[in-house]
Each structure stands twice: as C-alpha cells, then as structure tokens.
Design a protein around this motif. Sequence first.
Motif, short mmCIF file in Angstrom:
data_model
loop_
_atom_site.label_atom_id
_atom_site.label_comp_id
_atom_site.label_asym_id
_atom_site.label_seq_id
_atom_site.Cartn_x
_atom_site.Cartn_y
_atom_site.Cartn_z
N GLY A 3 79.85 20.27 64.44
CA GLY A 3 79.24 19.48 63.36
C GLY A 3 80.13 19.43 62.13
O GLY A 3 80.27 18.38 61.50
N GLY A 4 80.76 20.55 61.81
CA GLY A 4 81.67 20.58 60.67
C GLY A 4 82.86 19.66 60.87
O GLY A 4 83.27 18.94 59.96
N LEU A 5 83.43 19.69 62.06
CA LEU A 5 84.57 18.82 62.34
C LEU A 5 84.15 17.36 62.33
O LEU A 5 84.87 16.49 61.84
CB LEU A 5 85.22 19.19 63.68
N ARG A 6 82.96 17.06 62.85
CA ARG A 6 82.45 15.69 62.84
C ARG A 6 82.29 15.20 61.40
O ARG A 6 82.70 14.09 61.05
CB ARG A 6 81.13 15.60 63.59
N ARG A 7 81.70 16.06 60.53
CA ARG A 7 81.53 15.68 59.12
C ARG A 7 82.88 15.47 58.45
O ARG A 7 83.07 14.53 57.68
CB ARG A 7 80.71 16.73 58.38
N PHE A 8 83.85 16.35 58.75
CA PHE A 8 85.20 16.22 58.20
C PHE A 8 85.81 14.88 58.62
O PHE A 8 86.34 14.14 57.79
CB PHE A 8 86.07 17.38 58.66
N ALA B 211 86.16 7.64 56.07
CA ALA B 211 85.49 6.81 55.06
C ALA B 211 86.35 6.58 53.82
O ALA B 211 86.08 5.66 53.05
CB ALA B 211 84.15 7.45 54.67
N LEU B 212 87.37 7.39 53.61
CA LEU B 212 88.23 7.26 52.43
C LEU B 212 89.27 6.16 52.63
O LEU B 212 89.66 5.87 53.76
CB LEU B 212 88.96 8.59 52.16
N GLN C 146 95.17 12.25 49.38
CA GLN C 146 94.79 13.26 48.40
C GLN C 146 93.98 14.38 49.05
O GLN C 146 94.22 15.57 48.79
CB GLN C 146 94.00 12.64 47.26
N ALA C 147 93.02 14.00 49.89
CA ALA C 147 92.19 15.00 50.55
C ALA C 147 93.03 15.89 51.46
O ALA C 147 92.90 17.12 51.44
CB ALA C 147 91.07 14.32 51.34
N LEU C 148 93.90 15.28 52.25
CA LEU C 148 94.73 16.06 53.16
C LEU C 148 95.69 16.97 52.40
O LEU C 148 95.95 18.10 52.82
CB LEU C 148 95.49 15.14 54.12
N ASP C 149 96.20 16.49 51.26
CA ASP C 149 97.09 17.30 50.44
C ASP C 149 96.35 18.53 49.89
O ASP C 149 96.86 19.65 49.94
CB ASP C 149 97.65 16.46 49.29
N GLU C 150 95.11 18.32 49.42
CA GLU C 150 94.31 19.45 48.91
C GLU C 150 93.99 20.44 50.03
O GLU C 150 94.03 21.65 49.83
CB GLU C 150 92.99 18.94 48.32
N ILE C 151 93.67 19.92 51.20
CA ILE C 151 93.35 20.79 52.34
C ILE C 151 94.57 21.61 52.73
O ILE C 151 94.46 22.82 52.99
CB ILE C 151 92.83 19.96 53.53
N ALA C 152 95.74 20.98 52.76
CA ALA C 152 96.96 21.70 53.10
C ALA C 152 97.21 22.83 52.10
O ALA C 152 97.54 23.96 52.49
CB ALA C 152 98.15 20.74 53.13
#
Length: 128
Positions: free
Chosen positions: A72-77, A83-84, A91-97
């Motif tokens: 479920g977490g991976l699906r939400r991710f 959606a972005l 930006q999201a991937l940079d923050e996650i990294a």
Amino acid sequence: LEQADRFRLPERVLREVLALPRPQWERALRLSIQNNLTSDDVAELANQPEEPGREVRPAASPAPDVTRVATGGLRRFANAIIALDEVGQEQALDEIADMLVVSGQAQGILNLLDELAHLVQIRLSRRS
C-alpha cells in the motif's frame, strides 16, 4: 504538523494526538506513524507508560500485515509521483534521495529497488 503532513496522517488521528497532554504529542505522533495507528488506538496511548526501545501497540490493535502495508505504501508513493509534473517529480525524487543517504538506508533501498526492477522486467517480458 510537518511530520503529520509528510506521512499523510489522517485528520482524525492527528486530532486524537492533539487531544493528549502536550508532553505526549511527540511520542503519540511517532507511534501513530510507525504503527499505522487509528484514532482509537491513539486515544489508548494516554494510558500506556513509555518504555524506551519497546514498540508500543494498543492491545486491541492487531499487528498489520507487513506485506499489505508495504504494498500500500509503494502504491501511494507511485500514485503521488505519477500525479506530479516533471519538475515536481524531480524535486520529490531529489528530496527522497537526500533523505535515504542521510538516514543511511540508501544502499539497502538501492538493492531492493534493483530487485523490484528485475521482477518488473520479468513480468513485462512475459506480456510481450
């Protein structure tokens, strides 16, 4: 509030956290996020003593099926990233990294993502 927003904590759960005495907010918020607690579970936390190093889970709440929670977490991710727009994705991937490197989880996650990519490729090749 930042953590509640970051982990998309339901409003009902956040209301229960804020209904607790102020010194218990941080602990209740952390436990809510870590254990996917419901608002009823959070209400029960007020009666439980804090024990360092021990995961606290209300007796009425069964342990979650970790596979279901992870899926479920991976699906939400995936849905959130898709959606972005392109800039938002970057930006999201940079923050996650950054978060993964700082937390020390980067190599382990890379290994898991490699395995996931391999499994997806196998399934995609079957469709062809």
